[in-house]
Design a protein around this motif. Sequence first.
Motif, mmCIF file in Angstrom:
data_model
loop_
_atom_site.group_PDB
_atom_site.id
_atom_site.type_symbol
_atom_site.label_atom_id
_atom_site.label_comp_id
_atom_site.label_asym_id
_atom_site.label_seq_id
_atom_site.Cartn_x
_atom_site.Cartn_y
_atom_site.Cartn_z
ATOM 1 N N ASP A 128 74.178 28.294 67.045
ATOM 2 C CA ASP A 128 73.671 28.237 65.686
ATOM 3 C C ASP A 128 72.945 26.913 65.462
ATOM 4 O O ASP A 128 73.393 25.853 65.927
ATOM 5 C CB ASP A 128 74.842 28.372 64.694
ATOM 6 N N HIS A 129 71.822 26.950 64.755
ATOM 7 C CA HIS A 129 71.030 25.724 64.570
ATOM 8 C C HIS A 129 71.763 24.687 63.724
ATOM 9 O O HIS A 129 71.399 23.510 63.729
ATOM 10 C CB HIS A 129 69.674 26.058 63.936
ATOM 11 N N ASN A 130 72.804 25.111 62.999
ATOM 12 C CA ASN A 130 73.597 24.156 62.216
ATOM 13 C C ASN A 130 74.727 23.532 63.027
ATOM 14 O O ASN A 130 75.483 22.711 62.499
ATOM 15 C CB ASN A 130 74.177 24.851 60.985
ATOM 16 N N GLY A 131 74.859 23.926 64.286
ATOM 17 C CA GLY A 131 75.894 23.340 65.140
ATOM 18 C C GLY A 131 77.287 23.822 64.839
ATOM 19 O O GLY A 131 78.263 23.134 65.167
ATOM 20 N N VAL A 132 77.424 25.002 64.226
ATOM 21 C CA VAL A 132 78.747 25.503 63.872
ATOM 22 C C VAL A 132 79.254 26.463 64.940
ATOM 23 O O VAL A 132 78.494 26.992 65.757
ATOM 24 C CB VAL A 132 78.736 26.209 62.498
ATOM 25 N N ASN A 237 86.786 28.021 58.330
ATOM 26 C CA ASN A 237 87.726 27.195 57.576
ATOM 27 C C ASN A 237 87.961 27.842 56.219
ATOM 28 O O ASN A 237 87.016 28.012 55.437
ATOM 29 C CB ASN A 237 87.152 25.783 57.410
ATOM 30 N N VAL A 238 89.206 28.216 55.915
ATOM 31 C CA VAL A 238 89.488 28.929 54.664
ATOM 32 C C VAL A 238 89.561 27.987 53.465
ATOM 33 O O VAL A 238 89.651 28.443 52.322
ATOM 34 C CB VAL A 238 90.798 29.735 54.771
ATOM 35 N N VAL A 245 82.502 23.091 63.004
ATOM 36 C CA VAL A 245 81.483 22.704 63.979
ATOM 37 C C VAL A 245 81.989 23.008 65.385
ATOM 38 O O VAL A 245 83.198 23.179 65.615
ATOM 39 C CB VAL A 245 81.115 21.215 63.843
ATOM 40 N N VAL A 246 81.065 23.083 66.330
ATOM 41 C CA VAL A 246 81.411 23.490 67.691
ATOM 42 C C VAL A 246 82.478 22.586 68.296
ATOM 43 O O VAL A 246 83.462 23.063 68.885
ATOM 44 C CB VAL A 246 80.151 23.498 68.585
ATOM 45 N N GLU A 247 82.339 21.273 68.147
ATOM 46 C CA GLU A 247 83.308 20.349 68.755
ATOM 47 C C GLU A 247 84.701 20.529 68.169
ATOM 48 O O GLU A 247 85.698 20.446 68.894
ATOM 49 C CB GLU A 247 82.840 18.892 68.607
ATOM 50 N N ASP A 248 84.795 20.786 66.870
ATOM 51 C CA ASP A 248 86.110 21.015 66.263
ATOM 52 C C ASP A 248 86.720 22.322 66.764
ATOM 53 O O ASP A 248 87.930 22.427 66.956
ATOM 54 C CB ASP A 248 86.007 21.033 64.736
ATOM 55 N N GLY A 249 85.869 23.330 66.974
ATOM 56 C CA GLY A 249 86.365 24.579 67.533
ATOM 57 C C GLY A 249 86.906 24.394 68.943
ATOM 58 O O GLY A 249 87.954 24.949 69.301
ATOM 59 N N ILE A 250 86.206 23.591 69.739
ATOM 60 C CA ILE A 250 86.667 23.321 71.107
ATOM 61 C C ILE A 250 87.971 22.533 71.082
ATOM 62 O O ILE A 250 88.893 22.807 71.872
ATOM 63 C CB ILE A 250 85.586 22.556 71.895
ATOM 64 N N ARG A 251 88.071 21.565 70.172
ATOM 65 C CA ARG A 251 89.319 20.782 70.080
ATOM 66 C C ARG A 251 90.490 21.681 69.713
ATOM 67 O O ARG A 251 91.609 21.474 70.194
ATOM 68 C CB ARG A 251 89.166 19.669 69.037
#
Length: 260
Positions: A128-132, A237-238, A245-251
């Motif tokens: 995604d272009h927003n980095g999510v 995120n509810v 963001v991608v990095e938070d998803g990976i973490r």
Amino acid sequence: MSTRSPKSSSPPPWGVLVLLAHHLDPKSLGVASCVSKSWYLSMASDHIWQPLCMSHYPSLSNLKITHPSVSYHRLYAMAYVAAKRRVRGPSVPQFSMDSLIFDIHILGTKGNHPIVKIAKPGNEFCFDHNGVFRFDFGVNNYECLTSSMNEMLEDVKITWNVVLKDWSAVFTMMDYEGKVRYSPGSEGWFSQELPPPRCCSSDSTSGIVADLKLVFYRRKDGGDKIRVDKVSVGILNVVNWRYVVVEDGIRYLQHFLFPS
């Protein structure tokens, strides 16, 4: 005329050190206290650190009232470390999306007929272009749904697994049963709360959900047949109803794919 060697010179009087300390900032006081034991005792005096502690961390300074044995120097040091930890950035993830495979199966429960089967490596993802942490997968290579299903509701079973490419670990993002309506231009949206990281209590909630959407369309050359055009998956995120963001998803995945 004799001269006194540097080794025989006496240290400055205690009063001089205290006067000097009043003109130093907290960092300089910390450096000066490392010179010697006498300098440490001078620089750690309560009447030096009390105004600094009251100015920077007034709430913690109140602990001196109920716990008079705790020095202002100690209170300031604790508050300073806590403030640094609070603003410290998150750790760098141990892996990237290239290390993952998304395995997505969607079955119609009546007859267990396949609706979608995807096994997509991370290096082929369209970001995604927003980095999510949200990814779209085209599924136009799969069989059309029969015309008898058109505009009908059907029970479906959805499984979304995230697998490490070295086959050492897998984490189930979604294992869910629901209903979907086969209608051109419609969307089937499914979500399931994700478990909290293993470092947290099992009684707590993670505040995030696995999100999956199906988009249907009718083929121009397929008569009344409807097929899945696209599958979208992500972590939502509810609290603010935004994708992480991608990095938070990976973490987050790291807690389960690389358990300590």
